[in-house]
Scaffold this motif. Sequence first.
Motif, PDB file in Angstrom:
ATOM      1  N   TRP A 141       0.821  -1.207   0.000  1.00 18.28           N
ATOM      2  CA  TRP A 141       0.000   0.000   0.000  1.00 18.28           C
ATOM      3  C   TRP A 141       0.861   1.265   0.000  1.00 18.28           C
ATOM      4  CZ3 TRP A 141      -3.948   2.501  -1.335  1.00 18.28           C
ATOM      5  CH2 TRP A 141      -4.301   3.707  -0.725  1.00 18.28           C
ATOM      6  N   GLU A 161       0.645   3.909  -2.951  1.00 17.39           N
ATOM      7  CA  GLU A 161       0.196   5.260  -2.612  1.00 17.39           C
ATOM      8  C   GLU A 161       1.226   6.293  -3.056  1.00 17.39           C
ATOM      9  OE1 GLU A 161      -1.813   7.457   1.237  1.00 17.39           O
ATOM     10  OE2 GLU A 161      -0.155   6.050   1.573  1.00 17.39           O
ATOM     11  N   ASN A 162       2.500   5.996  -2.846  1.00 17.00           N
ATOM     12  CA  ASN A 162       3.549   6.914  -3.290  1.00 17.00           C
ATOM     13  C   ASN A 162       3.611   6.993  -4.807  1.00 17.00           C
ATOM     14  OD1 ASN A 162       4.275   7.473  -0.661  1.00 17.00           O
ATOM     15  ND2 ASN A 162       5.936   5.981  -0.600  1.00 17.00           N
ATOM     16  N   ASN A 210      -0.521  12.489  -5.870  1.00 23.69           N
ATOM     17  CA  ASN A 210      -1.600  13.144  -5.109  1.00 23.69           C
ATOM     18  C   ASN A 210      -2.994  12.683  -5.525  1.00 23.69           C
ATOM     19  OD1 ASN A 210       0.177  14.745  -3.574  1.00 23.69           O
ATOM     20  ND2 ASN A 210       0.313  16.262  -5.227  1.00 23.69           N
ATOM     21  N   ILE A 250      -4.898  10.156  -4.715  1.00 30.85           N
ATOM     22  CA  ILE A 250      -5.785   9.788  -3.604  1.00 30.85           C
ATOM     23  C   ILE A 250      -6.028  10.986  -2.694  1.00 30.85           C
ATOM     24  CG2 ILE A 250      -6.047   8.254  -1.619  1.00 30.85           C
ATOM     25  CD1 ILE A 250      -4.283   6.238  -3.113  1.00 30.85           C
ATOM     26  N   LYS A 251      -4.998  11.784  -2.477  1.00 34.54           N
ATOM     27  CA  LYS A 251      -5.125  12.972  -1.633  1.00 34.54           C
ATOM     28  C   LYS A 251      -6.143  13.946  -2.218  1.00 34.54           C
ATOM     29  CE  LYS A 251      -2.265  16.531   0.575  1.00 34.54           C
ATOM     30  NZ  LYS A 251      -0.883  17.073   0.696  1.00 34.54           N
ATOM     31  N   GLU A 259      -9.614   6.035  -2.070  1.00 44.49           N
ATOM     32  CA  GLU A 259      -8.739   5.285  -1.162  1.00 44.49           C
ATOM     33  C   GLU A 259      -9.135   3.819  -1.056  1.00 44.49           C
ATOM     34  OE1 GLU A 259      -6.869   5.480   3.350  1.00 44.49           O
ATOM     35  OE2 GLU A 259      -8.035   7.162   2.549  1.00 44.49           O
ATOM     36  N   ALA A 270      -8.294   2.084  -4.231  1.00 50.20           N
ATOM     37  CA  ALA A 270      -6.839   1.975  -4.370  1.00 50.20           C
ATOM     38  C   ALA A 270      -6.284   0.844  -3.514  1.00 50.20           C
ATOM     39  CB  ALA A 270      -6.185   3.296  -3.977  1.00 50.20           C
ATOM     40  N   MET A 271      -6.808   0.695  -2.292  1.00 53.74           N
ATOM     41  CA  MET A 271      -6.315  -0.369  -1.421  1.00 53.74           C
ATOM     42  C   MET A 271      -6.631  -1.738  -2.001  1.00 53.74           C
ATOM     43  SD  MET A 271      -7.039   1.191   2.402  1.00 53.74           S
ATOM     44  CE  MET A 271      -5.988  -0.022   3.199  1.00 53.74           C
ATOM     45  N   ALA A 328      -4.186  -2.327  -4.910  1.00 53.82           N
ATOM     46  CA  ALA A 328      -2.852  -2.685  -4.406  1.00 53.82           C
ATOM     47  C   ALA A 328      -2.796  -4.140  -3.982  1.00 53.82           C
ATOM     48  CB  ALA A 328      -2.467  -1.772  -3.243  1.00 53.82           C
ATOM     49  N   ALA A 351       0.597   1.740 -10.674  1.00 57.16           N
ATOM     50  CA  ALA A 351       0.454   3.053 -10.039  1.00 57.16           C
ATOM     51  C   ALA A 351       0.708   4.164 -11.052  1.00 57.16           C
ATOM     52  CB  ALA A 351       1.422   3.171  -8.859  1.00 57.16           C
ATOM     53  N   LYS A 400      -2.138   6.999 -12.231  1.00 57.08           N
ATOM     54  CA  LYS A 400      -1.867   8.325 -11.676  1.00 57.08           C
ATOM     55  C   LYS A 400      -2.615   9.403 -12.466  1.00 57.08           C
ATOM     56  CE  LYS A 400       2.039  11.277 -10.374  1.00 57.08           C
ATOM     57  NZ  LYS A 400       3.525  11.387 -10.373  1.00 57.08           N
TER      58      LYS A 400
END
Length: 515
Positions: free
Chosen positions: A314, A318-319, A323, A325-326, A332, A335-336, A339, A353, A357
Amino acid sequence: MVEIVVSVAAKVSEYLVDPVVRQLGYLFNYRTNIEDLSEKVEKLRDTRSSHQHSVDEAKRNGHAIEDGVSKWLTRADGFIQDASKFLEDEKAAPKSCLNGLMCPNLKSRCQLSRAARKMAWDADKIHGDGHFESVSYRPPLQEIRSAPSEALPSRLMAFNEVMEALKDANINRIGVWGLGGVGKSTLVKQVAEQAAQEKLFDKVVSASVLQTPDYRRIQGELADKLDMKLDEESEEGRAARLHQRMKAEKTILVVLDDLWAEVELEKIGVPSPAADHHKGCKLLLTSRNRDVLSNQMGTQKDFRVAHLKEDEAWILFENGVGNSIKNNPDLESIAMDIAKECAGLPLAIATLAKTLKNKSESIWKDALQQLKRPTSANIMGIGEKVFSSLKLSYDYLEGDEVKSFFLLCGLHPHNYIHARDLLKYGVGLRLFQETNTLEEAKNRMDALVDNLKSSNLLLETGHNAVLRMHDVVRNTARKIASKEYHHVLTFEKGVRVEEWPKMDELHKFIMIKVG
């Protein structure tokens, strides 16, 4: 008394007569001095231009310019600029006196002539200083440093363990093993960089072995890191030269990545720590198969690089999406789940990812739906979830052109791909759309390569002429090409030509694989 008179006369001559004679010399040789300066400036300009051509060629070949040459060029440039201005001003200077009457301006001529003579002497000096045995040199190759990875606990632990083994004087063969795409190459690259930074060895060199070892290429990669040329024609001669060079190093770390079977070190030219009694030589090897390392290559300590744990997967995902998800918290939970579907494989996580993006929520939902859809598991050594994640990155490539180019890269028989070969095949297959010249096709290919690199589907090699595709990605491309788009025609060995499809059917295939 006579001696006193002679002495006085000599002093008078020194202080009165000689200066007058010199001034008259400047006047009488005015035109000669000006022309002499002009010729010497032109000569210096020609020499400077010749050196500049050599410098430009050296830079194109990646050579560094000698400091003395760079300083001389700057010095010559400054002098030529000043001398040229002086000659232009000389032409515009007043040549007459007494309000334009036809008599020479003696003071002006004397000053200009004297200045011209001094500048001519300076031109000779600069020209004489411009003789160089060589204008450039080959600088040592700088290792392309990998981007800093996230501080994942499992990877940090493996990194520290391998570093400790490198520092153990009783261990000279270390193995790192794990599934393809799990991060073995990244780990040993970071270890090698750290070892070099800490100066644990006098030299740190590395090469990729791959499934079908090309000994000349491996030797070349190692020689590049040692900043040496291998002029020998035979592999045996190159191996002997490389062996001699490595044994000259008191301590050396040799990293051989991606071994599929036993490799004969002597055929490459790598000293064996045991057989050659070179205790300063250490080997760091990677393979998917632990037996290749411990049983065939005789590693003394092996470290496994396992799949990422769920929380680490994760963090990496996430990285990788930045941004996304932010900026949209609703993503989120999706995304989880995405992953998790990547089965803890960093290659699949990082690739997917980058694909998702900055994409819309609907595309993320569609991606999750496709990842959960059953596919043919373990095709060509690729797990179901891994294939699905990489296939999804392919699906989201924008345009048929880049998709076809990706498949073409995947059909290449080796992990390392020469750009010139792709250009030939791409032009022959009319893959590059709306290009009329070879240069236009080359530019289009460069753009497609950049597209695939940004999607993590091609890897950086440090050489524009050579591309690399991870074998897990390559197998995915072949699976897509052969099973879904029927671009690959496969026959078993011994098939008769009469059993081949008709010519009209063959047109749709871009590769025929036998056996």
